[in-house]
Write a protein that holds these residues in place. Structure first.
Motif, PDB file in Angstrom:
ATOM      1  N   PRO A   2      -2.210  14.058   3.393  1.00 57.97           N
ATOM      2  CA  PRO A   2      -3.077  15.106   2.854  1.00 57.97           C
ATOM      3  C   PRO A   2      -2.265  16.101   2.038  1.00 57.97           C
ATOM      4  CG  PRO A   2      -3.565  14.763   5.162  1.00 57.97           C
ATOM      5  CD  PRO A   2      -2.391  13.911   4.847  1.00 57.97           C
ATOM      6  N   SER A   3      -2.783  16.455   0.927  1.00 54.82           N
ATOM      7  CA  SER A   3      -2.210  17.453   0.036  1.00 54.82           C
ATOM      8  C   SER A   3      -0.864  17.044  -0.536  1.00 54.82           C
ATOM      9  CB  SER A   3      -2.052  18.819   0.732  1.00 54.82           C
ATOM     10  OG  SER A   3      -3.213  19.146   1.411  1.00 54.82           O
ATOM     11  N   SER A   4      -0.617  15.820  -0.531  1.00 52.98           N
ATOM     12  CA  SER A   4       0.631  15.411  -1.171  1.00 52.98           C
ATOM     13  C   SER A   4       0.301  14.566  -2.396  1.00 52.98           C
ATOM     14  CB  SER A   4       1.513  14.651  -0.185  1.00 52.98           C
ATOM     15  OG  SER A   4       0.774  13.603   0.374  1.00 52.98           O
ATOM     16  N   THR A   5       1.319  14.231  -3.114  1.00 54.85           N
ATOM     17  CA  THR A   5       1.091  13.521  -4.363  1.00 54.85           C
ATOM     18  C   THR A   5       1.908  12.230  -4.384  1.00 54.85           C
ATOM     19  OG1 THR A   5       2.855  14.793  -5.351  1.00 54.85           O
ATOM     20  CG2 THR A   5       0.620  15.565  -5.746  1.00 54.85           C
ATOM     21  N   ALA A   6       1.455  11.366  -5.247  1.00 54.33           N
ATOM     22  CA  ALA A   6       2.217  10.132  -5.465  1.00 54.33           C
ATOM     23  C   ALA A   6       2.149   9.797  -6.957  1.00 54.33           C
ATOM     24  CB  ALA A   6       1.612   9.003  -4.652  1.00 54.33           C
ATOM     25  N   GLY A   7       3.082   9.121  -7.453  1.00 55.28           N
ATOM     26  CA  GLY A   7       3.079   8.816  -8.876  1.00 55.28           C
ATOM     27  C   GLY A   7       3.171   7.311  -9.133  1.00 55.28           C
ATOM     28  N   ILE A   8       2.544   6.907 -10.191  1.00 62.30           N
ATOM     29  CA  ILE A   8       2.603   5.491 -10.593  1.00 62.30           C
ATOM     30  C   ILE A   8       2.963   5.464 -12.066  1.00 62.30           C
ATOM     31  CG2 ILE A   8       1.379   3.315 -10.730  1.00 62.30           C
ATOM     32  CD1 ILE A   8      -0.668   4.485  -8.734  1.00 62.30           C
ATOM     33  N   LEU A   9       3.861   4.618 -12.434  1.00 61.52           N
ATOM     34  CA  LEU A   9       4.268   4.514 -13.847  1.00 61.52           C
ATOM     35  C   LEU A   9       3.653   3.273 -14.460  1.00 61.52           C
ATOM     36  CD1 LEU A   9       8.057   5.426 -13.913  1.00 61.52           C
ATOM     37  CD2 LEU A   9       6.201   6.644 -15.015  1.00 61.52           C
ATOM     38  N   PHE A  10       3.124   3.493 -15.628  1.00 59.37           N
ATOM     39  CA  PHE A  10       2.642   2.346 -16.400  1.00 59.37           C
ATOM     40  C   PHE A  10       3.389   2.334 -17.726  1.00 59.37           C
ATOM     41  CE2 PHE A  10      -0.881   3.617 -13.719  1.00 59.37           C
ATOM     42  CZ  PHE A  10      -1.263   2.403 -13.143  1.00 59.37           C
ATOM     43  N   SER A  11       3.823   1.161 -18.152  1.00 62.79           N
ATOM     44  CA  SER A  11       4.448   1.091 -19.496  1.00 62.79           C
ATOM     45  C   SER A  11       3.444   0.470 -20.449  1.00 62.79           C
ATOM     46  CB  SER A  11       5.739   0.271 -19.453  1.00 62.79           C
ATOM     47  OG  SER A  11       5.548  -0.930 -18.780  1.00 62.79           O
ATOM     48  N   ILE A  12       3.155   1.275 -21.452  1.00 61.09           N
ATOM     49  CA  ILE A  12       2.158   0.841 -22.430  1.00 61.09           C
ATOM     50  C   ILE A  12       2.740   1.019 -23.809  1.00 61.09           C
ATOM     51  CG2 ILE A  12       0.137   1.320 -21.009  1.00 61.09           C
ATOM     52  CD1 ILE A  12      -0.081   4.001 -22.469  1.00 61.09           C
ATOM     53  N   CYS A  13       2.143   0.424 -24.762  1.00 61.57           N
ATOM     54  CA  CYS A  13       2.560   0.641 -26.137  1.00 61.57           C
ATOM     55  C   CYS A  13       1.336   0.675 -27.029  1.00 61.57           C
ATOM     56  CB  CYS A  13       3.536  -0.435 -26.579  1.00 61.57           C
ATOM     57  SG  CYS A  13       2.861  -2.093 -26.559  1.00 61.57           S
ATOM     58  N   ILE A  14       1.550   1.240 -28.163  1.00 61.48           N
ATOM     59  CA  ILE A  14       0.426   1.410 -29.092  1.00 61.48           C
ATOM     60  C   ILE A  14       0.184   0.079 -29.789  1.00 61.48           C
ATOM     61  CG2 ILE A  14      -0.321   2.612 -31.154  1.00 61.48           C
ATOM     62  CD1 ILE A  14       1.515   4.937 -30.148  1.00 61.48           C
ATOM     63  N   ASP A  15      -1.079  -0.178 -29.785  1.00 63.54           N
ATOM     64  CA  ASP A  15      -1.451  -1.458 -30.424  1.00 63.54           C
ATOM     65  C   ASP A  15      -1.892  -1.164 -31.846  1.00 63.54           C
ATOM     66  OD1 ASP A  15      -2.250  -3.914 -31.032  1.00 63.54           O
ATOM     67  OD2 ASP A  15      -4.053  -3.915 -29.758  1.00 63.54           O
ATOM     68  N   PRO A  21       0.825  -1.221   0.000  1.00 61.31           N
ATOM     69  CA  PRO A  21       0.000   0.000   0.000  1.00 61.31           C
ATOM     70  C   PRO A  21       0.855   1.266   0.000  1.00 61.31           C
ATOM     71  CG  PRO A  21       0.058  -0.950   2.192  1.00 61.31           C
ATOM     72  CD  PRO A  21       0.831  -1.899   1.311  1.00 61.31           C
ATOM     73  N   LEU A  22       0.293   2.205  -0.706  1.00 64.18           N
ATOM     74  CA  LEU A  22       1.013   3.478  -0.824  1.00 64.18           C
ATOM     75  C   LEU A  22       0.210   4.525  -0.029  1.00 64.18           C
ATOM     76  CD1 LEU A  22       3.075   5.317  -2.241  1.00 64.18           C
ATOM     77  CD2 LEU A  22       1.438   5.525  -4.110  1.00 64.18           C
ATOM     78  N   VAL A  23       0.880   5.128   0.910  1.00 68.68           N
ATOM     79  CA  VAL A  23       0.178   6.104   1.776  1.00 68.68           C
ATOM     80  C   VAL A  23       0.419   7.506   1.246  1.00 68.68           C
ATOM     81  CG1 VAL A  23       0.044   7.064   4.084  1.00 68.68           C
ATOM     82  CG2 VAL A  23       0.361   4.617   3.760  1.00 68.68           C
ATOM     83  N   ILE A  24      -0.640   8.204   1.048  1.00 68.39           N
ATOM     84  CA  ILE A  24      -0.514   9.594   0.580  1.00 68.39           C
ATOM     85  C   ILE A  24      -1.041  10.507   1.684  1.00 68.39           C
ATOM     86  CG2 ILE A  24      -1.092  11.210  -1.241  1.00 68.39           C
ATOM     87  CD1 ILE A  24      -1.867   8.789  -2.941  1.00 68.39           C
TER      88      ILE A  24
END
Lengths: 143, 1249
Positions: B1046-1059, B1041-1044
């Motif tokens: 109040p008023s802070s941010t978190a980032g998640i990266l997704f790797s995608i490609c064009i189909d 779990p990722l705890v955020i």
């Protein structure tokens, strides 16, 4: 003999009236005193006519009739003191002195903080004192 | 000398004017008489008065008498001397002579003889008979006259004047008048001096035995008479005054016993105006006069002179005092005088003075004098009335005389007549005695109205019966016991003492009325009262000689008529004078008589006057005597209004004046009338009877709009309980008088007890201000009453007639409108959207009780209250405290200070009743609410972070709090509550790999004031994108779990490609247009801070929440089909109003064979979009441009336009609606601006014409 003494307020309202006739006929004395106010009014309103100058409290004989006399006295606050006497020859000085005593008694009575100015005097002490003054009054007693 | 009295009297009667003697030497009188007598009376004469001051007398009467006349000749010298006043005052010597020699020889010696008498005042009138044309005669006459002047004129005095019979010179008459007056003046002076000298001499002997008043009187009156003849009335009056003084002194000297007089027939009638009533010689007695007659004579003389002087006022003044003093004198001699002569005399004297002066008074004198005049007339009438009543009383009419204070004051102090012997009952008077008896019996002492029983005032100084019997000859003085014995023997058994009290005379008389009346007439037993009356009547008939008076006393009717006449006379005159009270008091007597005769209308009018006088000055004792009479009149006249008002006035008199029983009778009358059918319901002023005041203490305070209950103290002066059908009071706003008065009513009936009552009145909502009590109104039966009188917290005070000041103390204060309550949101930060959240409302009473209040909640769109849940309520302050505690330590947050307080509330019909305990404290209400937002959250590009619109998350909640005692106060407020998603997501392509893999970074920004905990997140990609390696789209699982915070941010990266494959395959399916980022999260927050976990609502449910964010992924524009390029302007700057060509170059970058949608392959649809306020486009804005499908084909689109405003503005843009935006590459890629300059100044307009 003094038949009645009365104190009348500045609006001609009776403040005190005591009859000394012994009979149950005070009403006629009320009438006499009330009518005597006519004379006082006349003297006060017509200073020219009045024999006695108004800077004197004593108004003198107001009301001579065959059977009784009314003497008046006017205080600075326009409170009237009246005496009805059946004595037909009374010395002026006696009456003057009587009024001075009467006035003093009145002043003491109304100085009572519980007395409401302009209201009837119900003080028993005043009544007793006035009776005393009346009893002591006899022509020639005062000088 | 006293012997001359008769003669003196005769002389006085005959001579009433000055005498001028004419010595007619040359027999000229007949020829000059007419001319001379024309000069009389002398128009103007300057005389000297007694003090030798000049006095101008007009119309002085005189008489010319020839010296040869018998009147002047026949006097003896002594007589002349004694009655000098009648001797000539001037002597005119008439002479005529035309011959000088004759004058010298004959005339002159004769004249010398005539004028030698020094006592005489003389002058010579030379009468010239010469005709003016006769020169010789004229000349001679002049010579003779000149000679005459030389001989008789002296240096001091000219004694000659010349009268031309033919042609009279006007100056002669002036000269003649002057000489006459001069002579008279001189004579008068001399004689006055003589008399004074004589009087002085005589006065010196006054104390000697030789003193004789008669002589003195003759001298003195001679002088007075002389002055009177000379019209010197003032001096004459003074002489009489001195004479009177001297007489009184003489009379009062002790020693000689003189007869008083007054015993003759007719003496009972005053002779005050009749100086000649009796000859003086008749009343002379020894050396003086009888007092009774003489003093009246002197007064009559004085009155005569006063009338001559035009002083009726002084006549009345002197008259009144004379009557009073003479009445006293009469009293001294009463035992010698006839019975009641004194009274009869006074009556006649008063009436005589009144009748003589009332006609002469012209009313032109000063108003003061006029008033004095009327006053004296009033006094005279009054005196007359008293004496008349006394006589009437003596003869038995006393029973019919009103026993009023006026009559009692006059009569009860007036002594009885004191005859030496009381008149005895005449012979054969039994019939009369019976008649009197009957009169006494029939006289029914009038019962006063309301059954008032009073001891009647006495009209007699002492019992008449006793007085009469005491003075009888046959009985000894003070034989009271005899009387009692007699009565006991007589068999009446009534206590003697009681019978003898003055007021019970009537009842006593009844006891005498035995059947054996005849036998009771005996001289030796005491008289009965009826006999006393008969005896007195008989005696009076002998005394009175005036038929009018006799008539007036003859019967009761006549008596009453005369009595009325006298009373009216006195009252009317007093009314014209200063002595109004006397007049009004007598009006009461008139009223009594009117009443007796059934003339109720007049009686009521007069009684009203009397009552008004007594009430106005507070003479309640006297008022109490008259007011019942007025009430009775009004009752008889059916004057309901007046009668009611009189009853109320009676009730409001001092307590001691009436018995409780009587006061109850008054009240009964009021109530009876109030409940009877009144034709015209009358309003009644009961100010003196019912008074009211606010309660002591501070005034009742009400908030604006609140009704209240006002306690008012009402003092009732009624002796018994009284039922009021209704009661209302007016309130006056002291701040704003424009509003008038408000009336508050007490709906239910009240019973006022005697004394103090507290009455509660409902006050409807009033306007702000402070209010004082105005008027109390109410109803007793059909009677509307009102009272204006304020009591000052004590019992109603009867002397309040002079204190009209109204108490300004307000009884009610309505406060200005203010906020009484405040409701605000407890939390300002956002709550979670689409989740059940606690919405906190702080209800804060502001010095106002919220007891019984009702809160209505109306949620706006997109918000709903979950009614299945209870509502929490707790004290606001405590919440705060608790919060502090919670921060300090982890102690229990709930304490039990209010164990009984309900903490859970239910909502019913959208309304919540607040608990009582919460009425005075601030509370927080927690509602479960659910904000709904159907739209899916969208992620924004990181390049252009477009935050979620605040308005989207705004929900409103309308609150309405009804509170106050009657839920009359309403507080309405709409509260905005902010809801939000837990976070928003921004995305960006973090990196683009060469193999087409894109690193998509999703940044999660917390939007709530609570800690968010991400448990899981995965991305459902839209068509055209696939996850690299065909993963399920989740980041590394160990990441959660990722705890955020109040008023802070978190980032998640997704790797995608064009189909690339998917494009064609997806053609026929419903493709997912957007990628969805799914986030599973938890929230841990406090509801008092903001967003919180909705799990607290459902116990046991999973605390994991699910949140979806749509992410729009665009295919990269790496593969555009068409490029659109904005061709820069040819000129550097544009100007407003300048036409320019705007050019775009469109180039096909790719072949479009594959594109099946393009129907027209060799053309492209374009559209120019421009802001019409900035640009004016000339020509078409839409159209098709030719563009071949071959790669590299290009075309240019031109649009002519004109800028309308200056500044940096966005130029028109060219769009290709047929093409997907993704396939268009623009240059410049984003919106850009061009600079437009203001138009160039055109000078052509500035050329002067």
């Amino acid at each position: 003999m003094i038949a009645c003494v009365a104190v009348v307020g500045h609006q001609n309202n009776p403040l005190y009236l005591q009859s000394f006739t012994g009979a149950d006929d005070a009403l006629k004395l009320h009438h006499i005193v009330h009518c005597s106010l006519d004379v006082i009014d006349e003297r006060v309103n017509n200073p020219k006519r009045s024999v006695i100058t108004l800077n004197e409290s004593y108004l003198g004989l107001l009301y001579p009739t065959e059977s009784y006399k009314v003497y008046g006295y006017l205080s600075n606050t326009k409170v009237k003191f009246l005496v009805v006497t059946t004595d037909l020859d009374v010395k002026d000085t006696d009456i003057r002195s009587f009024f001075r005593r009467f006035h003093a008694a009145y002043v003491d009575a109304v100085s009572n903080p519980f007395h409401v100015p302009g209201k009837k005097i119900i003080s028993r002490i005043f009544a007793a004192r006035v009776s005393g003054i009346v009893k002591a009054f006899a022509p020639g007693t005062y000088g | 000398m006293a012997n001359y009295l008769a003669q003196f009297q005769a002389i006085k009667n005959t001579s009433d004017r000055l005498v001028v003697a004419v010595e007619d030497v040359s027999d000229l009188w007949p020829s000059v008489k007419e001319g001379l007598e024309k000069r009389l009376p002398l128009k103007k004469a300057s005389l000297n008065n007694k003090t030798r001051n000049p006095v101008y007398v007009e119309n002085l009467q005189a008489e010319f008498i020839l010296t040869t006349d018998s009147r002047l000749r026949s006097r003896f010298p002594q007589e002349q001397y004694l009655f000098w006043f009648r001797e000539p005052y001037a002597t005119i010597v008439l002479v005529s002579c035309e011959d000088l020699d004759e004058f010298k020889t004959i005339l002159k010696p004769r004249l010398k003889l005539i004028v030698q008498n020094e006592e005489r005042e003389w002058f010579i009138v030379f009468v010239s008979k010469a005709h003016p044309n006769n020169d010789q005669a004229t000349k001679n006459a002049k010579k003779v006259y000149a000679r005459l002047e030389v001989d008789f004129n002296t240096r001091k005095r000219e004694r000659c004047c010349k009268l031309d019979l033919n042609g009279v010179d006007a100056s002669f008459w002036e000269d003649f008048d002057f000489k006459i007056v001069e002579s008279i003046r001189n004579t008068l002076d001399r004689r006055a001096q003589f008399y004074e000298e004589e009087i002085r001499k005589m006065s010196e002997q006054r104390l000697m035995p030789v003193w004789n008043f008669c002589n003195f009187f003759i001298l003195k009156e001679s002088l007075a008479f002389m002055f009177e003849m000379a019209h010197l009335h003032e001096d004459s009056l003074r002489e009489y005054d001195e004479l009177e003084l001297c007489y009184i002194e003489t009379v009062s000297t002790p020693g000689k016993q003189r007869d008083f007089g007054g015993l003759e027939h007719g003496d009972d009638q005053a002779a005050l105006l009749k100086p000649g009533f009796k000859p003086l010689s008749q009343i002379v007695q020894d050396d003086s006069f009888r007092e009774f007659e003489f003093r009246q004579y002197l007064f009559a003389r004085q009155v005569k002179l006063l009338f001559r002087l035009g002083r009726p006022l002084e006549v009345v003044m002197r008259g009144y005092s004379f009557i009073i003093s003479f009445s006293k004198t009469l009293a001294l001699h009463e035992n010698t005088l006839p019975f009641c002569l004194r009274e009869v005399w006074v009556i006649s004297a008063c009436l005589a003075i009144i009748s003589s002066t009332s006609s002469t008074y012209d009313g032109l004198a000063a108003p003061d004098n006029e008033k004095e005049f009327y006053r004296l007339h009033g006094d005279l009438y009054s005196l007359c009335r008293i004496k008349f009543m006394r006589l009437a009383y003596l003869i038995g009419y006393g029973v019919e005389i009103e026993k009023s204070p006026v009559n009692s004051a006059s009569l009860s102090m007036l002594p009885w007549p004191k005859p030496s012997i009381w008149p005895a009952v005449p012979e054969d008077a039994s019939a009369k005695v019976l008649a009197k008896e009957k009169l006494i019996l029939q006289a029914n002492p009038r019962m006063k109205h309301f059954n008032i029983q009073r001891k009647q005032l006495p009209l007699e100084p002492s019992s008449l019966l006793r007085e009469a019997n005491r003075r009888r000859a046959s009985l000894s003085v003070g034989n009271l016991s005899e009387l009692i014995d007699y009565r006991q023997i007589d068999g009446s058994g009534i206590d003697g003492h009681q019978k003898f009290s003055p007021s019970t005379t009537n009842s006593m008389s009844r006891t005498y009325s035995g059947p054996n009346l005849e036998s009771s007439l005996s001289l030796d037993r005491p008289m009965r009262i009826s006999e006393v009356h008969v005896a007195a009547e008989h005696a009076l008939e002998n005394t009175v000689t005036d038929p009018d008076l006799l008539k007036s006393l003859s019967s009761l009717e006549e008596f009453e008529q005369k009595y009325m006449e006298l009373t009216k006379g006195a009252a009317d005159n007093y009314h014209h004078s200063w002595w109004k009270r006397h007049g009004v008091a007598l009006d009461g007597e008139i009223a009594a008589l009117c009443f007796k005769h059934g003339n109720y209308d007049l009686a009521a009018k007069s009684y009203e006057k009397v009552c008004a006088l007594y009430a106005g000055e507070g003479w309640q004792d006297l008022l109490a005597e008259v007011l019942p009479n007025l009430a009775e009149c009004q009752k008889i006249l059916n004057d309901q209004a007046g009668y009611l008002s009189s009853c109320v006035r009676l009730l409001s008199l001092e307590d001691g004046l009436f018995l409780a029983k009587e006061r109850q009778a008054f009240q009964l009358e009021v109530v009876r009338l109030a409940h009877s059918e009144m034709k015209h319901p009358v309003p009644l002023d009961v100010s003196s009877l019912i008074t009211f005041s606010g309660n002591p203490g501070p005034p009742l305070q009400l908030c604006d709009g609140d009704p209240g209950t006002l306690p008012v103290t009402v003092w009732s002066g009624f002796p018994d309980d009284i039922t009021l059908e209704s009661l209302s009071l007016t309130l006056t706003n002291t701040l704003n008088t424009d509003e008038g008065v408000k009336t508050i009513k007490s709906s239910d009936a009240h019973i006022l007890k005697p004394g103090r009552n507290v009455i509660k009145l409902d006050v409807p909502p009033q306007k702000p201000g402070s209010y004082v009590l105005g008027v109390l109104t109410g109803q007793i039966g059909n009677l509307r009453f009102r009272s204006h009188n304020f009591s000052k917290g004590g019992p109603q005070d009867n002397d309040d007639f002079m204190s009209y000041e109204k108490p300004t103390r307000p009884v009610l204060k309505v406060l200005k409108p203010r906020t009484l309550v405040d409701i605000s949101a407890a939390v300002s930060s956002a709550l979670l959207m689409n989740e059940l959240q606690w919405l906190g409302l702080i209800v804060k009473p502001i010095d106002y009780s919220l007891k019984g209040s009702l809160l209505s909640i109306d949620t706006g769109p997109g918000l709903m209250i979950d009614e299945s849940h209870t509502i929490d309520i707790n004290e606001y302050a405590k919440t705060m405290e608790d919060k502090v505690h919670a921060h300090d330590s982890n102690t229990i947050t709930e304490n039990n200070t209010h164990p009984l307080e309900p903490k859970q509330l239910y909502i019913e019909n959208g309304k919540i009743a607040l608990p009582d305990w919460a009425s005075d404290t601030s509370t927080t209400l927690w509602f479960p609410v659910h904000a709904i937002d159907d739209r899916m959250a969208r992620a924004a590009s990181a390049d252009s972070p477009h935050r979620q619109n605040m308005v989207d998350g705004m929900r409103t909640i309308a609150l309405k709090l009804e509170f106050g005692a009657f839920r009359n106060q309403i507080f309405e407020r709409t509260i905005a509550v902010h809801f939000t998603d837990p976070f928003y997501v921004t995305t960006r392509v973090a990196n683009k790999c060469n193999d087409g893999t894109l690193l998509l970074q999703a940044t999660i920004h917390s939007q709530v004031k609570a800690t968010l905990c991400l448990y899981d997140a995965w991305l459902d990609l839209q068509a055209g994108f696939v996850h690299v390696r065909k993963e399920n789209g989740r980041p590394v699982s160990s990441f959660f779990p990722l705890v955020i915070s109040p008023s802070s941010t978190a980032g998640i990266l997704f790797s995608i490609c064009i189909d690339n494959m998917a494009i064609a395959a997806d053609q026929n399916e419903v493709v997912q247009a957007e990628s969805i980022l799914n986030v599973m999260y938890g929230i841990s927050g406090d509801r008092s801070n903001g967003a919180h976990s909705p799990t607290s609502l459902k116990l046991g449910s999973s605390d994991k929440l699910f949140f979806k964010v749509a992410i729009a992924l665009q295919r990269p524009i790496l593969d555009p089909c068409i490029a659109v390029g904005f061709v820069p302007f040819s000129s550097n700057c544009l100007r407003v109003g300048q036409l320019i060509n705007m050019k775009w170059r469109v180039e096909r970058l790719k072949d479009l064979e594959a594109s099946p949608s393009s129907s027209c392959k060799d053309e492209v649809l374009y559209e120019v979009d421009a802001n019409p306020e900035i640009w004016m486009i000339a020509g078409r804005t839409m159209g098709h441009a030719l563009l071949s499908n071959a790669r590299g084909s290009r075309t240019e689109i031109t649009v002519t336009c004109m800028p309308l405003v200056s500044g940096h503005v966005r130029p028109p843009q060219l769009g290709l609606p047929a093409m997907d935006d993704a396939n268009i590459s623009c240059n410049p890629p984003g919106p850009h601006l061009v600079c437009v300059l203001p138009p160039t100044l055109s000078s052509s307009y500035c050329i002067p014409a």
